[in-house]
Design an enzyme around this catalytic site. Structure first.
Site, PDB file in Angstrom:
ATOM      1  N   GLU A 187      22.281  27.175   2.609  1.00 25.24           N
ATOM      2  CA  GLU A 187      23.191  28.244   3.373  1.00 25.24           C
ATOM      3  C   GLU A 187      23.347  29.823   3.644  1.00 25.24           C
ATOM      4  OE1 GLU A 187      26.860  26.856   0.935  1.00 25.24           O
ATOM      5  OE2 GLU A 187      26.305  24.990   1.557  1.00 25.24           O
ATOM      6  N   ASN A 215      18.654  24.665   4.261  1.00 25.46           N
ATOM      7  CA  ASN A 215      19.411  24.119   4.378  1.00 25.46           C
ATOM      8  C   ASN A 215      20.627  24.930   4.653  1.00 25.46           C
ATOM      9  OD1 ASN A 215      20.805  21.647   4.183  1.00 25.46           O
ATOM     10  ND2 ASN A 215      21.122  21.969   2.366  1.00 25.46           N
ATOM     11  N   HIS A 226      28.228  17.707   6.843  1.00 25.28           N
ATOM     12  CA  HIS A 226      29.909  17.621   6.175  1.00 25.28           C
ATOM     13  C   HIS A 226      30.824  17.801   6.876  1.00 25.28           C
ATOM     14  CE1 HIS A 226      28.589  18.058   2.195  1.00 25.28           C
ATOM     15  NE2 HIS A 226      27.858  18.865   2.257  1.00 25.28           N
ATOM     16  N   GLU A 265      23.410  16.695   3.833  1.00 26.20           N
ATOM     17  CA  GLU A 265      25.053  16.185   2.962  1.00 26.20           C
ATOM     18  C   GLU A 265      25.575  15.148   3.486  1.00 26.20           C
ATOM     19  OE1 GLU A 265      26.110  19.429   0.783  1.00 26.20           O
ATOM     20  OE2 GLU A 265      23.344  20.140   1.213  1.00 26.20           O
ATOM     21  N   ASP A 272      29.181  13.285   4.800  1.00 26.12           N
ATOM     22  CA  ASP A 272      30.095  12.655   4.532  1.00 26.12           C
ATOM     23  C   ASP A 272      30.929  13.131   5.656  1.00 26.12           C
ATOM     24  OD1 ASP A 272      31.112  15.516   4.175  1.00 26.12           O
ATOM     25  OD2 ASP A 272      30.822  14.669   1.963  1.00 26.12           O
TER      26      ASP A 272
HETATM   27  C1  XIL Z   1      29.346  20.840  -4.119  1.00 24.86           C
HETATM   28  C2  XIL Z   1      28.940  19.806  -5.434  1.00 24.86           C
HETATM   29  O1  XIL Z   1      28.937  18.088  -4.299  1.00 24.86           O
HETATM   30  C3  XIL Z   1      29.755  18.930  -6.304  1.00 24.86           C
HETATM   31  O2  XIL Z   1      30.145  18.901  -7.271  1.00 24.86           O
HETATM   32  C4  XIL Z   1      30.148  21.301  -6.595  1.00 24.86           C
HETATM   33  O3  XIL Z   1      31.359  21.057  -7.526  1.00 24.86           O
HETATM   34  C5  XIL Z   1      30.167  22.324  -5.485  1.00 24.86           C
HETATM   35  O4  XIL Z   1      28.880  21.727  -4.520  1.00 24.86           O
HETATM   36  N1  XIL Z   1      26.658  22.246   0.469  1.00 24.86           N
HETATM   37  C6  XIL Z   1      25.727  22.367  -0.704  1.00 24.86           C
HETATM   38  C7  XIL Z   1      26.013  20.882  -1.706  1.00 24.86           C
HETATM   39  O5  XIL Z   1      24.832  22.944  -0.467  1.00 24.86           O
HETATM   40  O6  XIL Z   1      25.698  21.633  -2.984  1.00 24.86           O
HETATM   41  C8  XIL Z   1      27.625  21.795  -2.187  1.00 24.86           C
HETATM   42  O7  XIL Z   1      27.966  20.069  -3.261  1.00 24.86           O
HETATM   43  C9  XIL Z   1      28.568  21.003  -1.429  1.00 24.86           C
HETATM   44  C10 XIL Z   1      28.553  21.622  -0.050  1.00 24.86           C
END
Ligand code: XIL
Length: 457
Positions: A163, A204, A240, A268, A270
């Protein structure tokens, strides 16, 4: 040869063991879908890897069974973050990370390391300290050498930097950027490469799935790192996503990174929806998962897709986005949702379970945006049948973001409000068993252009 290739070469034996385990487990753990092999085997047949984020303490019972059976790659959801591994300066806790790596090895799975350099989930001794640039640089180098070195040879890919960008494509102000300037990224990659030359090194980020200012900044960064000879192997698109908002330019964006000579991974995935879930939302979610996995499957250099938790009982969404949830492919009781079958279908499985595209017999529709410009786009719908046939057809969907149809070919289409219905022309009503029919259209869009779920009747 990289670890990933060695692992996939060993998959055929492991696959037999996995299939046998799945048969034995039928009574106890819910089987995914009788007709299809596990997702990891469907993915392997496409040269892709399907992964999930996991929590180490949960890797037993049904959660462990599904993790081992369905996924070819694991990402520790939190266990490898700096705040987890070094909560007190100089005192390390590798327990959960070690456990996940051991589970992965026992199940012939890859591991994505996540993450080495981030602005979040750092230990308070680090964020609360006051450091000179030289101190910061040496802290970061030590952290990277220690963690990457510990797992050297066991990690397929590292999210080295997480990020780094703001939405407008400028660099995010962080401990690292503020202290070391933009070159903290090149330094981190170089240190990680020294500690594990075989691991693929990724940058990422989120909201970089479609073509936009942020993904273009990432694109320009990767291009300049490659030009300088900095070791960069891939980009991670977190994905996400919000229900119904898969960016139409996802595949085009993956392709432009691939054309730079780096791998791409969806890291990641979802798809969150406003609760409560209902069958319409779950059908749209199936279309969204299918669209994302399908975009990866269509680009050779897309290595694979990782879901950010495979079950709604282990997802970060409800606690992070109040009112939203149900974002993963399995429900809280470990039953596969329509989204599971969307992934399977995108990987060449027959899917079939879970509704979503409302198959008429064994016929379903795939919707793709084939090109898009500032105010318009061209779409294509392919209706395919297996184990069934049609002598006439009707495809319908909802343009939820205000898109407006302007023209169609090889179908007669009407739009009323958001609802679009397209019917066959006299010459293409027949879809034989094992065959397909395609029609196209032009439409206007503005703001966003999500991929809808199409039903066939
Ligand atoms: C999230 C985890 O899933 C949670 O359990 C934690 O509280 C916060 O982080 N982007 C990322 C991940 O790169 O590491 C994050 O994971 C979600 C957003």
């Amino acid at each position: 040869m990289r670890t990933s290739h060695l692992l996939s070469a060993r998959r055929s034996l492991a696959g037999l063991a996995t299939a046998a385990a799945a048969l034995l487990a039928l009574g106890a753990a819910p089987s995914a879908h009788a007709a299809d092999p596990p997702l990891r085997d469907l993915a392997a047949a496409q040269g892709k890897v399907i992964g999930t984020a996991v929590t180490g303490s949960e890797l037993t019972g049904t959660y462990g069974d599904i993790t081992g059976r369905e996924f070819g790659s694991l990402t520790p959801g939190n266990a490898m973050k700096w705040g987890s591994v070094e909560p007190t300066r100089g005192s390390f806790d590798w327990a959960e990370a070690d456990q996940i790596v051991a589970f992965a090895q026992a199940h012939h799975q890859q591991v994505r390391g996540h993450t080495l350099v981030w602005h979040s989930q750092n230990p308070s001794w680090l964020t609360g300290g006051s450091w000179t640039p030289a101190q910061l640089s040496s802290l970061l180098q030590n952290h990277i050498s220690t963690e990457v070195g510990r797992y050297q040879g066991k990690i397929t890919g590292w999210d080295v930097v997480n990020e780094p960008f703001n939405e407008d494509g400028t660099y995010r102000s962080t401990l690292w950027y503020d202290g070391l300037g933009a070159d903290y990224i090149a330094s981190a990659l170089t240190w990680a490469h020294a500690a594990d030359p075989a691991a693929k090194l990724y940058i990422n980020d989120y909201n970089v799935e479609g073509v936009n200012a942020k993904s273009t900044a990432l694109y320009n960064l990767v291009k300049s790192l490659k030009a300088r000879g900095v070791p960069i192997d891939g980009v991670g698109l977190q994905a996400h996503l919000v229900l119904g908002q898969v960016p139409a330019t996802l595949q085009q964006n993956i392709q432009r990174f691939a054309d730079l000579g780096v791998d791409v991974a969806i890291t990641e995935l979802d798809v969150r929806m406003q609760l409560p879930a209902d069958s319409g939302k779950l059908a749209q979610q199936k279309a969204d998962f299918k669209a994302v996995v399908g975009a990866c499957a269509a680009v050779t250099r897309c290595a694979g897709v990782t879901v950010w938790g495979f079950t709604d009982s282990d997802s970060w969404v409800p606690s992070t986005f109040p009112g939203y949830g149900a974002a993963t492919p399995y429900d809280e009781s470990y039953q596969p949702k329509p989204a599971y079958y969307g992934i399977a279908e995108a990987l060449g499985g027959s899917g079939g379970g879970g509704g979503g595209t409302a198959p008429a017999g064994g016929c379903s529709a795939a919707y793709t945006v084939t090109s898009q410009w500032n105010s318009g786009f061209t779409g294509q719908v392919r209706i395919s049948c297996t184990g069934a046939s049609l002598s006439s057809w009707k495809a319908s969907w909802s343009f939820g973001a205000g898109q407006q149809l302007t023209q169609a070919w090889n179908a007669g289409c009407t739009q009323s409000g958001a609802a679009v219905t397209c019917s066959n022309i006299s010459y293409n009503g027949t879809v034989p068993d094992g065959g397909s029919v395609t029609f196209g259209f032009n439409a206007n869009w503005s703001g966003s252009n999500p991929v809808p779920a199409v039903s066939v009747g």
